[in-house]
Design an enzyme around this catalytic site. Structure first.
Site, PDB file in Angstrom:
ATOM      1  CB  CYS A 125      12.858   9.671   7.999  1.00 23.80           C
ATOM      2  SG  CYS A 125      13.982   8.671   7.053  1.00 23.80           S
ATOM      3  CD  GLU A 182      -3.085   8.059   2.651  1.00 19.06           C
ATOM      4  OE1 GLU A 182      -2.191   7.202   2.518  1.00 19.06           O
ATOM      5  OE2 GLU A 182      -3.403   8.543   3.757  1.00 19.06           O
ATOM      6  CE  LYS A 242      -1.807   2.684   3.143  1.00 22.77           C
ATOM      7  NZ  LYS A 242      -1.768   3.981   2.450  1.00 22.77           N
TER       8      LYS A 242
HETATM    9  P1  NAD Z   1       1.924   8.790   7.998  1.00 24.62           P
HETATM   10  O1  NAD Z   1       2.176   8.063   9.249  1.00 24.62           O
HETATM   11  O2  NAD Z   1       0.890   9.864   7.972  1.00 24.62           O
HETATM   12  O3  NAD Z   1       1.503   7.754   6.843  1.00 24.62           O
HETATM   13  C1  NAD Z   1       2.240   6.588   6.605  1.00 24.62           C
HETATM   14  C2  NAD Z   1       1.288   5.482   6.169  1.00 24.62           C
HETATM   15  O4  NAD Z   1       0.421   5.145   7.251  1.00 24.62           O
HETATM   16  C3  NAD Z   1       0.403   5.875   5.001  1.00 24.62           C
HETATM   17  O5  NAD Z   1       0.366   4.803   4.095  1.00 24.62           O
HETATM   18  C4  NAD Z   1      -0.944   6.140   5.632  1.00 24.62           C
HETATM   19  O6  NAD Z   1      -2.020   5.776   4.801  1.00 24.62           O
HETATM   20  C5  NAD Z   1      -0.939   5.278   6.878  1.00 24.62           C
HETATM   21  N1  NAD Z   1      -1.629   5.895   8.013  1.00 24.62           N
HETATM   22  C6  NAD Z   1      -1.538   7.184   8.423  1.00 24.62           C
HETATM   23  N2  NAD Z   1      -2.247   7.367   9.550  1.00 24.62           N
HETATM   24  C7  NAD Z   1      -2.796   6.181   9.872  1.00 24.62           C
HETATM   25  C8  NAD Z   1      -3.614   5.720  10.934  1.00 24.62           C
HETATM   26  N3  NAD Z   1      -4.007   6.551  11.902  1.00 24.62           N
HETATM   27  N4  NAD Z   1      -3.999   4.441  10.938  1.00 24.62           N
HETATM   28  C9  NAD Z   1      -3.576   3.603   9.974  1.00 24.62           C
HETATM   29  N5  NAD Z   1      -2.797   3.981   8.948  1.00 24.62           N
HETATM   30  C10 NAD Z   1      -2.413   5.242   8.890  1.00 24.62           C
HETATM   31  O7  NAD Z   1       3.333   9.346   7.515  1.00 24.62           O
HETATM   32  P2  NAD Z   1       3.629  10.344   6.321  1.00 24.62           P
HETATM   33  O8  NAD Z   1       3.130  11.697   6.681  1.00 24.62           O
HETATM   34  O9  NAD Z   1       3.208   9.754   5.035  1.00 24.62           O
HETATM   35  O10 NAD Z   1       5.238  10.342   6.341  1.00 24.62           O
HETATM   36  C11 NAD Z   1       5.985  11.197   7.139  1.00 24.62           C
HETATM   37  C12 NAD Z   1       6.470  10.503   8.381  1.00 24.62           C
HETATM   38  O11 NAD Z   1       7.193   9.337   8.038  1.00 24.62           O
HETATM   39  C13 NAD Z   1       7.454  11.354   9.192  1.00 24.62           C
HETATM   40  O12 NAD Z   1       7.137  11.232  10.541  1.00 24.62           O
HETATM   41  C14 NAD Z   1       8.802  10.732   8.886  1.00 24.62           C
HETATM   42  O13 NAD Z   1       9.785  10.903   9.881  1.00 24.62           O
HETATM   43  C15 NAD Z   1       8.428   9.301   8.746  1.00 24.62           C
HETATM   44  N6  NAD Z   1       9.429   8.582   7.981  1.00 24.62           N
HETATM   45  C16 NAD Z   1      10.289   7.783   8.679  1.00 24.62           C
HETATM   46  C17 NAD Z   1      11.273   7.113   7.997  1.00 24.62           C
HETATM   47  C18 NAD Z   1      12.243   6.257   8.732  1.00 24.62           C
HETATM   48  O14 NAD Z   1      12.917   5.458   8.087  1.00 24.62           O
HETATM   49  N7  NAD Z   1      12.341   6.364  10.050  1.00 24.62           N
HETATM   50  C19 NAD Z   1      11.383   7.230   6.601  1.00 24.62           C
HETATM   51  C20 NAD Z   1      10.476   8.046   5.933  1.00 24.62           C
HETATM   52  C21 NAD Z   1       9.497   8.718   6.638  1.00 24.62           C
END
Ligand code: NAD
Length: 492
Positions: A275, A170, A167
């Protein structure tokens, strides 16, 4: 969606718009896949597993070689899709693809990674291990690396003999769909990779379905904690990379030009939406006087649409993300810090509707401030001043995150002390973004990671496989026993 080797149109009534973050133009629509469609995707992955698991390792290796070639040949298409949906500048979008491609290249080495061990434990008795795939695995991706993060997941899953339901975010699923097309083009069999879409509903399905054996997640803290807990409660393996606050400590003996250029690039590149972006710089002693020069370099960066030739940083992903970052900049002022470069309201003539925040530098921040405590995930660098290396180390180690930390110094002794006392899992010595190449693994720790087996490299292979240990007895003497029995067997 991409299910069982076909691109299929969702029957859902629930669609989300994808807007170009530089223009707000709707460039695509993404469905919330229906439960029936999610069922079909997992079912096709399960059916494909039996045959895919039995393919020879050499043919899976060959698929990785073909896939890396296909990705390389389609680099520009992938990168342009990323610019359009995610907003990063074109050169950086190519970097996004390249860092994912390196995982595929490393998976061409799967023949070494999959080797087991063997020992003759007793006369004629051997114990040996074989590494086997788990079955159907799932991947859930964030928005910030639309190609690289799917490529952290499915190539490792596939090379090890699993099938996968992925997935993408989105907010920018286009690159993942192009990668699916490339998998089809190179002949990865139907059902081995499936792509579904959506948000929470899809996540909740994938983390509970009993046919899915493992879940890989990269994203924010809230989703990550939920996904880790739900996956493990349902008996699955889970690896979850979460948020971060990455620090660079700058000692006054550092090579100043190198340090300031490196910090500026790592803080503001990709509009800070990495990140491993450097979001905090800890200036020790006289290095505090260098803030002005960081500001000078940050001010010189060009904020523009990602396809503009000289653009250094593009827009943030959404209006909401921009508003949140702007509020955190305001909180810095309210909490008593100084915003010495304020990128709010930056003027980008050709893109008046873009979600732009110009490079922003906050000085004299302290650890209790909201701008320090929260991950801003935008082009904002927070400067903290301390007097000694020990004070700097204590500050960084008191932060709950542990993705990355760097030091800039000319002193080998200070670098050595930093390396051994710092708590973060990825450490840079005069290197601003110490992300390991895929022959290592991505080793964020503490609040930046949930699970115990990291992404890609040896750890990634371990995550997607389980060991089977076999003990065999083939007695030599049975071969040496050459005396044919010619008589009828008798009871004794
Ligand atoms: P996000 O958590 O909003 O979304 C990530 C995924 O989770 C998406 O596919 C989304 O559909 C799903 N999702 C979001 N909220 C959810 C919920 N409440 N319940 C179930 N699924 C849910 O993250 P984002 O905004 O897309 O990405 C940014 C974040 O990712 C930052 O915090 C960044 O630090 C982190 N990140 C971490 C790394 C790492 O390797 N540590 C790498 C890249 C990004």
């Amino acid at each position: 969606m991409f299910i069982n080797g076909e691109f299929v149109e969702s029957q859902t009534g629930d669609w989300m718009e994808i807007r170009n973050p530089a223009t707000q133009q709707v460039v695509s629509r993404v469905p919330q896949s229906t439960t029936k469609e999610l069922e079909e995707a997992v079912h096709s992955a399960q059916l494909a597993f039996a045959a895919w698991k039995r393919t020879s390792i050499l043919s899976r290796q060959r698929k990785m070689l073909d896939l890396q070639h296909a990705i390389r040949a389609n680099m520009d298409t992938l990168a342009r899709s990323i610019v359009e949906e995610q907003g990063k500048v074109l050169s950086d979008a190519k970097g996004d693809v390249m860092r994912g491609l390196q995982v595929v290249e490393d998976m061409a080495n799967i023949t070494n990674y999959m080797q087991g061990s063997k020992l003759e434990v007793s006369a004629d008795m051997d114990t040996y291990t074989v590494r086997e795939p788990l079955g159907v695995v799932a991947g859930i991706c964030p928005f910030n690396f639309p190609a690289r993060l799917p490529l952290w997941m499915f190539p490792v899953a596939l090379a090890t003999g699993n099938t996968c339901v992925l997935k993408p975010s989105e907010r920018d699923p286009g690159a993942a769909m192009i990668l699916a097309q490339l998998c089809k083009d190179v002949g990865i069999p139907d059902g081995v990779l499936n792509i579904v879409h959506g948000a929470h509903q899809t996540v909740d399905f994938l983390t509970a379905d009993p046919r899915i054996r493992a879940v890989s997640f990269v994203g924010g803290d809230r989703a990550g904690k939920h996904i880790y807990e739900r996956s493990t409660q349902h008996g699955k393996r889970c690896q979850a990379n979460l948020g971060a606050k990455n620090h660079a400590i700058v000692l006054p003996d550092a090579n100043k030009e190198h340090a300031l250029n490196a910090i500026t690039g790592a803080a503001f590149g990709a509009a800070g939406q990495r990140c491993m972006a450097l979001s905090v710089v800890v200036l020790v002693g006289d290095a505090g006087a260098w803030v002005d020069e960081i500001v000078e370099r940050a001010r010189a960066l060009r904020v523009d649409g990602g396809l503009e030739p000289d653009a250094d940083l593009g827009p943030m992903i959404t209006r909401d993300a921009l508003a949140r970052a702007e509020q955190l900049v305001q909180s810095a002022i309210d909490d008593g810090a100084q915003v010495v470069l304020d990128g709010r309201g930056v003027h980008v003539p050709k893109y008046p509707n873009g979600n732009f925040l110009g490079p922003t530098v906050i000085d004299h921040a302290t650890p209790s401030m909201r701008c320090y405590q929260q991950e801003i995930f935008g082009p904002v660098l927070t400067c903290v001043r301390v007097s000694t290396l020990d004070e700097a180390l204590e500050l960084v180690n008191n932060n709950r995150y542990g993705n990355g930390a760097s030091i800039f110094t000319r002193s080998g002794a200070c670098a050595r002390k930093f390396q051994s006392e710092i708590g973060a899992g990825q450490v840079g010595l005069n290197v601003p973004i110490p992300v390991p190449l895929p022959m290592f693994s991505f080793t964020g720790n503490r609040a930046s990671f949930l699970g115990d087996t990291n992404f890609y490299g040896r750890s990634g292979v371990n995550f997607y496989t389980q060991l089977k240990t076999i003990t065999s007895l083939w007695r030599k003497q049975d071969a040496d026993d050459r005396q044919a029995a010619v008589h009828m067997p008798t009871l004794h």
